[in-house]
Design a protein around this motif. Structure first.
Motif, PDB file in Angstrom:
ATOM      1  N   ILE A  33       3.758   2.026  -3.744  1.00 48.26           N
ATOM      2  CA  ILE A  33       2.899   2.070  -2.546  1.00 48.26           C
ATOM      3  C   ILE A  33       1.470   1.647  -2.893  1.00 48.26           C
ATOM      4  CG2 ILE A  33       1.802   3.637  -0.891  1.00 48.26           C
ATOM      5  CD1 ILE A  33       4.480   5.208  -0.887  1.00 48.26           C
ATOM      6  N   MET A  34       0.942   2.156  -4.001  1.00 50.96           N
ATOM      7  CA  MET A  34      -0.414   1.790  -4.399  1.00 50.96           C
ATOM      8  C   MET A  34      -0.505   0.311  -4.775  1.00 50.96           C
ATOM      9  SD  MET A  34      -2.512   4.279  -4.146  1.00 50.96           S
ATOM     10  CE  MET A  34      -1.727   5.151  -2.835  1.00 50.96           C
ATOM     11  N   GLY A  35       0.555  -0.226  -5.351  1.00 50.63           N
ATOM     12  CA  GLY A  35       0.560  -1.636  -5.719  1.00 50.63           C
ATOM     13  C   GLY A  35       0.566  -2.551  -4.505  1.00 50.63           C
ATOM     14  N   ARG A  36       1.229  -2.128  -3.442  1.00 50.69           N
ATOM     15  CA  ARG A  36       1.291  -2.943  -2.228  1.00 50.69           C
ATOM     16  C   ARG A  36       0.110  -2.701  -1.294  1.00 50.69           C
ATOM     17  NH1 ARG A  36       6.012  -1.514   0.773  1.00 50.69           N
ATOM     18  NH2 ARG A  36       6.341   0.258  -0.577  1.00 50.69           N
ATOM     19  N   SER A  37      -0.657  -1.671  -1.581  1.00 52.18           N
ATOM     20  CA  SER A  37      -1.778  -1.321  -0.722  1.00 52.18           C
ATOM     21  C   SER A  37      -2.956  -2.261  -0.956  1.00 52.18           C
ATOM     22  CB  SER A  37      -2.204   0.117  -1.018  1.00 52.18           C
ATOM     23  OG  SER A  37      -3.270   0.484  -0.192  1.00 52.18           O
ATOM     24  N   ILE A  38      -3.594  -2.673   0.116  1.00 50.14           N
ATOM     25  CA  ILE A  38      -4.759  -3.550   0.022  1.00 50.14           C
ATOM     26  C   ILE A  38      -5.946  -2.790  -0.549  1.00 50.14           C
ATOM     27  CG2 ILE A  38      -6.439  -4.879   1.361  1.00 50.14           C
ATOM     28  CD1 ILE A  38      -4.148  -5.502   3.307  1.00 50.14           C
TER      29      ILE A  38
END
Length: 70
Positions: A33-38
């Motif tokens: 989730i953190m990796g895909r978060s802008i």
């Protein structure tokens, strides 16, 4: 008396392994989730760090108890 303690140790070891697997999945999900978060939030980064710390703590505990999943 000694037999009962051994059974409890085996049960606790299994619970420890299940908790380790659960935390590994939680850590992987949060990392994804953190990796895909802008723009990751401070709360999200804190949750990720806590999940990672819990996972590595339990890994050390499993090594200390000489527990292996294999």
């Amino acid at each position: 008396m000694f037999r009962k303690r051994k059974v409890k140790k085996e049960v606790m070891d299994q619970e420890l392994l299940q908790t380790i697997y659960h935390l590994k999945n939680e850590w992987a999900n949060l990392e994804d989730i953190m990796g895909r978060s802008i723009e990751p939030t401070e709360r999200g980064l804190c949750d990720l760090a806590v999940a990672k710390a819990k996972y590595f703590y339990l890994i050390r505990e499993a090594k200390r108890r000489k527990i292996s999943a294999v």
